[in-house]
Design a protein around this motif. Sequence first.
Motif, PDB file in Angstrom:
ATOM      1  N   GLU A   1      80.528  34.694  48.608  1.00  0.00           N
ATOM      2  CA  GLU A   1      81.374  34.080  47.584  1.00  0.00           C
ATOM      3  C   GLU A   1      82.569  33.432  48.277  1.00  0.00           C
ATOM      4  O   GLU A   1      83.263  34.072  49.067  1.00  0.00           O
ATOM      5  CB  GLU A   1      81.849  35.122  46.585  1.00  0.00           C
TER       6      GLU A   1
ATOM      7  N   GLN B   1      78.006  30.957  46.685  1.00  0.00           N
ATOM      8  CA  GLN B   1      78.685  30.416  45.499  1.00  0.00           C
ATOM      9  C   GLN B   1      80.074  29.966  45.932  1.00  0.00           C
ATOM     10  O   GLN B   1      80.862  30.753  46.449  1.00  0.00           O
ATOM     11  CB  GLN B   1      78.784  31.465  44.395  1.00  0.00           C
TER      12      GLN B   1
ATOM     13  N   LEU C   1      80.004  35.454  40.084  1.00  0.00           N
ATOM     14  CA  LEU C   1      78.583  35.287  40.350  1.00  0.00           C
ATOM     15  C   LEU C   1      77.762  35.446  39.065  1.00  0.00           C
ATOM     16  O   LEU C   1      78.010  36.344  38.263  1.00  0.00           O
ATOM     17  CB  LEU C   1      78.140  36.339  41.368  1.00  0.00           C
TER      18      LEU C   1
ATOM     19  N   SER D   1      84.059  39.127  40.298  1.00  0.00           N
ATOM     20  CA  SER D   1      83.097  38.163  40.819  1.00  0.00           C
ATOM     21  C   SER D   1      82.766  37.138  39.740  1.00  0.00           C
ATOM     22  O   SER D   1      82.669  37.472  38.565  1.00  0.00           O
ATOM     23  CB  SER D   1      81.831  38.895  41.260  1.00  0.00           C
TER      24      SER D   1
END
Length: 230
Positions: free
Chosen positions: A181, A209, A100, A98
């Motif tokens: 995502e 995101q 993030l 990820s």
Amino acid sequence: LNEVDKNLAIDVLKNIEMPTTRVEAWKYTRVAKLGKIAFKDDRSTLQSVSKYIIDDAAITFVFVNGHFSEGLSTREIQAGVTFKIFSESHNGLGSQTSQLTLNGEIFNALNTAHMTDGLLVEIDEKTEISKPIQIIHILKGDHVISNFRTIIRAGKSSKSSIIQGFFAENGDSNFCNNITEIDVEENAILTIDKIQYETEESYHVSTEQVSQAKDSTFTLNTLTLNGGLV
């Protein structure tokens, strides 16, 4: 998601407090009360979700309190599109990484450390999906928390449409902490239509995101209709 992300998220949660209105980014959003509620994970079921379906023709995945509901989903497979339910993956999608941000982001860290379930959607290169992909999330019960995650990858020169619906059947002080995502590769076109219509007793925090490559087109249309805090 991989253990590195989870361990980092746990460390973040150990060293961060619920933001107050004294924090500039949260000056006008009172979320401190969320830290005072004893939330729980609950695998409730529903007999029908017909009233929550947005597009009758769409490929539909239903999650209740963040958990996948096989019986309420259509789960069709179109050539060029791959779906993976996190809870059904043998390794828990442990290879997924990820991008993030976790440090300083309490809700991202909470979702990563205590993920309820989620869906990975991958659209192959040059694939144009004929039906929208519809992801319906429903809260049911008191003090329920759903740390729900969706990962969408649109391959090069693909064209796709995704619908996200967030609703609440009933319950007091329930909380959907949702993350999406999105990766849109070169020349790909991806549209997401998101409808949020929970109850006045519900809390909803949503993070999107998005990573876009050259000449890609991404559109996110968000319709927020009701909620205690959104």
